[in-house]
Design a protein around this motif. Sequence first.
Motif, PDB file in Angstrom:
ATOM      1  N   ARG A  96      23.555  41.424 -35.003  1.00 23.64           N
ATOM      2  CA  ARG A  96      22.388  41.111 -34.193  1.00 23.64           C
ATOM      3  C   ARG A  96      21.392  42.263 -34.220  1.00 23.64           C
ATOM      4  O   ARG A  96      20.191  42.057 -34.376  1.00 23.64           O
ATOM      5  CB  ARG A  96      22.848  40.849 -32.749  1.00 23.64           C
ATOM      6  CG  ARG A  96      21.796  40.225 -31.889  1.00 23.64           C
ATOM      7  CD  ARG A  96      22.405  39.743 -30.575  1.00 23.64           C
ATOM      8  NE  ARG A  96      21.638  40.274 -29.454  1.00 23.64           N
ATOM      9  CZ  ARG A  96      20.470  39.766 -29.050  1.00 23.64           C
ATOM     10  NH1 ARG A  96      19.966  38.731 -29.680  1.00 23.64           N
ATOM     11  NH2 ARG A  96      19.827  40.297 -28.042  1.00 23.64           N
ATOM     12  N   GLU A  97      21.924  43.477 -34.113  1.00 20.80           N
ATOM     13  CA  GLU A  97      21.044  44.646 -34.132  1.00 20.80           C
ATOM     14  C   GLU A  97      20.262  44.711 -35.450  1.00 20.80           C
ATOM     15  O   GLU A  97      19.042  44.925 -35.448  1.00 20.80           O
ATOM     16  CB  GLU A  97      21.866  45.927 -33.950  1.00 20.80           C
ATOM     17  CG  GLU A  97      20.998  47.173 -33.985  1.00 20.80           C
ATOM     18  CD  GLU A  97      21.800  48.457 -33.833  1.00 20.80           C
ATOM     19  OE1 GLU A  97      22.948  48.401 -33.368  1.00 20.80           O
ATOM     20  OE2 GLU A  97      21.262  49.513 -34.201  1.00 20.80           O
ATOM     21  N   ILE A 103      17.569  42.078 -35.531  1.00 18.27           N
ATOM     22  CA  ILE A 103      16.433  42.433 -34.657  1.00 18.27           C
ATOM     23  C   ILE A 103      15.563  43.508 -35.306  1.00 18.27           C
ATOM     24  O   ILE A 103      14.337  43.394 -35.353  1.00 18.27           O
ATOM     25  CB  ILE A 103      16.939  42.890 -33.267  1.00 18.27           C
ATOM     26  CG1 ILE A 103      17.529  41.696 -32.513  1.00 18.27           C
ATOM     27  CG2 ILE A 103      15.810  43.535 -32.468  1.00 18.27           C
ATOM     28  CD1 ILE A 103      18.129  42.039 -31.176  1.00 18.27           C
ATOM     29  N   LEU A 104      16.214  44.551 -35.827  1.00 17.92           N
ATOM     30  CA  LEU A 104      15.435  45.622 -36.466  1.00 17.92           C
ATOM     31  C   LEU A 104      14.597  45.064 -37.608  1.00 17.92           C
ATOM     32  O   LEU A 104      13.430  45.413 -37.786  1.00 17.92           O
ATOM     33  CB  LEU A 104      16.365  46.723 -36.988  1.00 17.92           C
ATOM     34  CG  LEU A 104      17.110  47.530 -35.922  1.00 17.92           C
ATOM     35  CD1 LEU A 104      18.045  48.532 -36.564  1.00 17.92           C
ATOM     36  CD2 LEU A 104      16.122  48.225 -35.000  1.00 17.92           C
ATOM     37  N   ILE A 109      13.498  41.938 -38.077  1.00 14.24           N
ATOM     38  CA  ILE A 109      12.404  41.068 -37.674  1.00 14.24           C
ATOM     39  C   ILE A 109      11.296  41.877 -36.996  1.00 14.24           C
ATOM     40  O   ILE A 109      10.147  41.462 -36.950  1.00 14.24           O
ATOM     41  CB  ILE A 109      12.917  39.912 -36.784  1.00 14.24           C
ATOM     42  CG1 ILE A 109      12.020  38.684 -36.980  1.00 14.24           C
ATOM     43  CG2 ILE A 109      12.974  40.317 -35.331  1.00 14.24           C
ATOM     44  CD1 ILE A 109      12.587  37.422 -36.437  1.00 14.24           C
ATOM     45  N   LEU A 110      11.645  43.083 -36.513  1.00 10.95           N
ATOM     46  CA  LEU A 110      10.634  43.943 -35.906  1.00 10.95           C
ATOM     47  C   LEU A 110       9.876  44.755 -36.942  1.00 10.95           C
ATOM     48  O   LEU A 110       9.058  45.604 -36.600  1.00 10.95           O
ATOM     49  CB  LEU A 110      11.281  44.900 -34.905  1.00 10.95           C
ATOM     50  CG  LEU A 110      11.794  44.254 -33.625  1.00 10.95           C
ATOM     51  CD1 LEU A 110      12.422  45.285 -32.726  1.00 10.95           C
ATOM     52  CD2 LEU A 110      10.648  43.550 -32.902  1.00 10.95           C
ATOM     53  N   SER A 126      16.028  37.172 -41.891  1.00 12.04           N
ATOM     54  CA  SER A 126      16.339  37.507 -40.501  1.00 12.04           C
ATOM     55  C   SER A 126      15.995  36.370 -39.553  1.00 12.04           C
ATOM     56  O   SER A 126      15.666  36.600 -38.406  1.00 12.04           O
ATOM     57  CB  SER A 126      15.589  38.774 -40.119  1.00 12.04           C
ATOM     58  OG  SER A 126      14.242  38.649 -40.512  1.00 12.04           O
ATOM     59  N   ASP A 127      16.053  35.114 -40.020  1.00 11.84           N
ATOM     60  CA  ASP A 127      15.633  34.019 -39.141  1.00 11.84           C
ATOM     61  C   ASP A 127      16.611  33.743 -38.008  1.00 11.84           C
ATOM     62  O   ASP A 127      16.275  33.026 -37.070  1.00 11.84           O
ATOM     63  CB  ASP A 127      15.342  32.737 -39.951  1.00 11.84           C
ATOM     64  CG  ASP A 127      16.455  32.378 -40.891  1.00 11.84           C
ATOM     65  OD1 ASP A 127      17.605  32.731 -40.583  1.00 11.84           O
ATOM     66  OD2 ASP A 127      16.185  31.763 -41.935  1.00 11.84           O
ATOM     67  N   THR A 128      17.820  34.330 -38.053  1.00 16.74           N
ATOM     68  CA  THR A 128      18.738  34.099 -36.932  1.00 16.74           C
ATOM     69  C   THR A 128      18.153  34.673 -35.650  1.00 16.74           C
ATOM     70  O   THR A 128      18.388  34.154 -34.570  1.00 16.74           O
ATOM     71  CB  THR A 128      20.109  34.757 -37.188  1.00 16.74           C
ATOM     72  OG1 THR A 128      19.888  36.097 -37.613  1.00 16.74           O
ATOM     73  CG2 THR A 128      20.895  34.021 -38.240  1.00 16.74           C
ATOM     74  N   ALA A 129      17.373  35.745 -35.795  1.00 14.36           N
ATOM     75  CA  ALA A 129      16.786  36.373 -34.609  1.00 14.36           C
ATOM     76  C   ALA A 129      15.683  35.518 -33.999  1.00 14.36           C
ATOM     77  O   ALA A 129      15.192  35.790 -32.917  1.00 14.36           O
ATOM     78  CB  ALA A 129      16.234  37.753 -34.975  1.00 14.36           C
ATOM     79  N   LEU A 130      15.298  34.469 -34.738  1.00 10.77           N
ATOM     80  CA  LEU A 130      14.197  33.630 -34.297  1.00 10.77           C
ATOM     81  C   LEU A 130      14.647  32.553 -33.319  1.00 10.77           C
ATOM     82  O   LEU A 130      13.880  32.089 -32.484  1.00 10.77           O
ATOM     83  CB  LEU A 130      13.633  32.937 -35.548  1.00 10.77           C
ATOM     84  CG  LEU A 130      12.149  32.708 -35.645  1.00 10.77           C
ATOM     85  CD1 LEU A 130      11.405  34.002 -35.430  1.00 10.77           C
ATOM     86  CD2 LEU A 130      11.847  32.140 -37.024  1.00 10.77           C
ATOM     87  N   GLN A 131      15.918  32.136 -33.469  1.00 11.22           N
ATOM     88  CA  GLN A 131      16.387  30.968 -32.746  1.00 11.22           C
ATOM     89  C   GLN A 131      16.651  31.257 -31.285  1.00 11.22           C
ATOM     90  O   GLN A 131      17.027  32.355 -30.905  1.00 11.22           O
ATOM     91  CB  GLN A 131      17.669  30.424 -33.388  1.00 11.22           C
ATOM     92  CG  GLN A 131      17.452  29.970 -34.814  1.00 11.22           C
ATOM     93  CD  GLN A 131      16.289  28.986 -34.925  1.00 11.22           C
ATOM     94  OE1 GLN A 131      16.190  28.050 -34.148  1.00 11.22           O
ATOM     95  NE2 GLN A 131      15.413  29.213 -35.878  1.00 11.22           N
ATOM     96  N   GLY A 132      16.494  30.223 -30.492  1.00 14.35           N
ATOM     97  CA  GLY A 132      16.825  30.323 -29.073  1.00 14.35           C
ATOM     98  C   GLY A 132      18.289  30.015 -28.867  1.00 14.35           C
ATOM     99  O   GLY A 132      18.964  29.522 -29.755  1.00 14.35           O
TER     100      GLY A 132
END
Lengths: 225, 397
Positions: free
Chosen positions: B288-289, B292-293, B295-296, B390-396
């Motif tokens: 997850r980290e 996130i990094l 997608i940022l 990194s689209d996993t960080a996009l999902q709700g």
Amino acid sequence: MLIELEAITKIYNQGQANEVQALHDVSLQVAKGNMICLRGASGSGKSTLLGIIGCVFPPTRGRAVIAGKQLARLPDRFLTLHRRETIGFIFQRFNILPALTVLDNITLPLLPLGMSPRQRKQRARVLMEQLAIQHREKFPAGQISGGELQRVAIARALINDPPIILADEPTAHLDSRLSREFMTIMDNLKAAGKTIVLASHDPLVTDHPGLDQILDIRDGSLHVS
Amino acid sequence: MANPLLERQINFLDYTLSSLWRKRYKNLAVVVVFAVVIFLLASFQLVSNGLLERAQTALVMAPEILIQKMTAGRQESIPIAYAERLHDIFGIRQVVPRVWGYYFDEVTLANYTVIGRDQVGGGTDDQLAQVLSEGRLPTAANETVLGQAVFRTKGLQEQRIFSLFRPDLSLKTLTVTGLFKKESNLLTDDLIVLSLADARDLFGLPDGLASDLMVTVANPREISTVAKKISEALPGTRVLTRPQIEKTYHMIFGWRSGFASVCLLAALAAFFIFAWDKASGLAPDEKREIAILKILGWQTADVLVVRFWEGAVISLAAYLLGCTAAYIHVVFFGSTLFLPVLAGWSVIRPDLHLLPAIHLADLLLLFCLTVMPYLTATVVPAWRCASLPSDTALQGG
Ligand SMILES: Nc1ncnc2c1ncn2[C@@H]1O[C@H](COP(=O)(O)OP(=O)(O)OP(=O)(O)O)[C@@H](O)[C@H]1O
Ligand SMILES: [Mg+2]
């Protein structure tokens, strides 16, 4: 036009058993300084569309030009570069690292830019003050309230001063007072010249008077209302 | 302002250090386990190198050919007159009779090794002369050269005269003319070197007898030919050559170090399993980290730099810790953990202190066996994870 999408299709896991077509033939234009809202039920493709506008991934088919760059032609490395220069993304799940402090979370996008800690702190402090979270600066992000968490996410999206702000279901975890506060923040950003795309099915957002346009998204297709 | 490329690296290092600090107990445990493995490997290497070097010194000091008289399968004194029977053999440079034995000192309760022999080759090319730290080999009657331990246990300092008992309990007084080097302690620590006549006198050995005969040859390549001729000329003797002694030495040493290697391999294997476990999957929060990094706006390379620093800090800390501990263990604590396994004589000489031989190549090998796999195990899975979209960080959720 700051955002131009033409006949966009997005297929996840193409050619595999779990193939999903999340967007069909979507076309959309957003002018600079506008605030628009994508309205749609869960699973309709809002996050996917924001992902394309936000330069997270290129479309499977179609033409997407974001702030003058065509995505399909960009390799991942340059997509990332373009994203961090033009996009401020407030994610559906905030994507905050709970172990890091509020300040460290907000300044995360600045680390690869080679900005010194002092500069980073200066920038973050200005935003934290505007968003009234300066008293939480040194708190681990895992220990603050949902409303504060969202402000951290907003501050982080603004830290690079991007021309485009995207917010995916921004009010999903907020009560109505906080939701209204959020929309006030968006109004201020719009007034400051930012281009804003919101995705939501919350009436507090979709009925907001400051919106320039509302687009309905159903099963991956856009319908202007 | 400072160079932004440098500033970037400092930022990444800073990020790494603070995330290591956040999980400090877990990381400390990893460093400790890792350091123990390196400590074991490095100690073993230092000790075995030290011993190997000692063994080589020992071999340098061993005579090229040694003649012992055997009766009923046991060694006994050899008549010096035997040497005359070797005059005809071509290739012998010199035959030197030697007396040697053990002297138990009732005063200090120590066992000394006594060697009596006259100077070889006029003194300068004498092997014993090469391991002297001061003074000279005995030239006159009642002169002696001592090993460090004898000198110490006998309580000698300024005063350089001491006495030993003959078998009839009369005193034999000796003057110290020299000392052996610390570096040759394994062989010379408990050594008392006298002239041949003095040693015979001390042990009450009749004239004309010695313990063995040392033979030097003119051409080292002829050792085995000469040895064969000697055993033909002197039936009833055992003729040992340096290559033979060398072989036995290596066999014993090789067996011991082989045994230790097996134990160490087990430790190394455990370490690899540990590294593999790390390599085979990132924890969900690590994934997850990374998402996130990315997608940022972090590049894949940026994520890898952070992971690289993380692995480097942990493994270098463990490496330095392990190597330093091993050095201290070997130098200051006499490698108490390893010597009993590697060297049988440690029981006889508990105060043997090895000066460890540090070889750059060994340190590098150790580095490659431990730091490299650990670094790989931290960087590779992150690389696989970070190069996915990194689209996993996009999902709700
Ligand atoms: N990474 C992915 N891999 C495969 N399928 C995906 C992926 N992300 C989204 N989908 C699918 O694509 C479709 C659209 O998803 P998307 O997240 O864009 O919808 P959404 O409108 O944001 O929904 P929600 O309101 O629940 O967030 C859904 O059917 C979803 O299951
Ligand atoms: Mg969504």
